[in-house]
Motif scaffolding. Structure first.
Motif, PDB file in Angstrom:
ATOM      1  N   ASP A  38      -4.020  -3.123  -5.091  1.00 31.40           N
ATOM      2  CA  ASP A  38      -2.907  -4.197  -4.694  1.00 31.40           C
ATOM      3  C   ASP A  38      -3.724  -5.568  -4.533  1.00 31.40           C
ATOM      4  OD1 ASP A  38      -1.057  -5.981  -2.958  1.00 31.40           O
ATOM      5  OD2 ASP A  38      -0.042  -4.128  -2.421  1.00 31.40           O
ATOM      6  N   GLU A  49      -2.768  -8.779  -3.688  1.00 25.92           N
ATOM      7  CA  GLU A  49      -2.412  -9.487  -2.896  1.00 25.92           C
ATOM      8  C   GLU A  49      -2.745  -8.933  -1.359  1.00 25.92           C
ATOM      9  OE1 GLU A  49      -1.599 -12.751  -2.957  1.00 25.92           O
ATOM     10  OE2 GLU A  49      -2.089 -12.648  -4.966  1.00 25.92           O
ATOM     11  N   ARG A  50      -2.661  -7.586  -1.249  1.00 23.49           N
ATOM     12  CA  ARG A  50      -2.980  -6.999  -0.076  1.00 23.49           C
ATOM     13  C   ARG A  50      -4.612  -7.242   0.323  1.00 23.49           C
ATOM     14  NH1 ARG A  50      -1.712  -0.876  -0.165  1.00 23.49           N
ATOM     15  NH2 ARG A  50      -3.373  -0.918  -1.617  1.00 23.49           N
ATOM     16  N   ARG A 100      -6.217  -9.548  -1.039  1.00 22.23           N
ATOM     17  CA  ARG A 100      -6.655 -10.940  -1.053  1.00 22.23           C
ATOM     18  C   ARG A 100      -6.523 -11.211   0.621  1.00 22.23           C
ATOM     19  NH1 ARG A 100      -3.531 -15.667  -3.922  1.00 22.23           N
ATOM     20  NH2 ARG A 100      -5.401 -16.806  -4.332  1.00 22.23           N
TER      21      ARG A 100
END
Length: 131
Positions: free
Chosen positions: A16, A18-19, A21
């Motif tokens: 994931d 975005e997670r 990031r």
């Protein structure tokens, strides 16, 4: 004989993006930037990358978070260490950002101190500091 350190970059695989990031930006207090997929490497749907800040004239190496078909995060792969002022600070930030403590801060003699955490993707990463 090489005139530089042998490691020039790293790829840290994630499920994931975005997670991951959010985790690394919170823990390290940095901003990751999108990287265009290299031509011929893979299509944009097969590979997505976010780069850690890096300056080619400074000591250390740059690297990227990568979401790519066929590559998975997890314990047992390559272990990378991030340089910090005090690795205990990042270890605490990691817990608050959804990670887990793996090994508390410990002394490494002339190499300073280290700690290990498990990120939100299941990767074990380390932090290194002089104090």
């Amino acid at each position: 004989m090489m005139d530089t350190n042998p490691v020039v970059s790293f790829e840290l695989y994630v499920d994931d993006l975005e997670r991951a990031r959010a985790f690394y930006e919170t823990v390290l207090g940095i901003t990751l930037r999108p990287v265009t997929t290299p031509p011929g490497a893979a299509t944009a749907t097969e590979m997505q990358m976010l780069a850690f800040p890096a300056e080619v004239t400074r000591t250390g190496t740059g690297g990227v978070l990568v979401k790519m078909n066929g590559m998975s995060p997890g314990i047992g792969g390559t272990l990378i260490y991030f340089a910090t002022d005090d690795c205990e600070v990042q270890q605490e930030r990691a817990k608050k950002a959804g990670g887990q403590k793996r090994i508390d801060k410990f002394a490494m003699g002339e190499f300073g101190f280290c700690s290990l955490v498990i990120d939100t993707e299941g990767n074990v990463v380390g932090f290194n500091s002089k104090v």
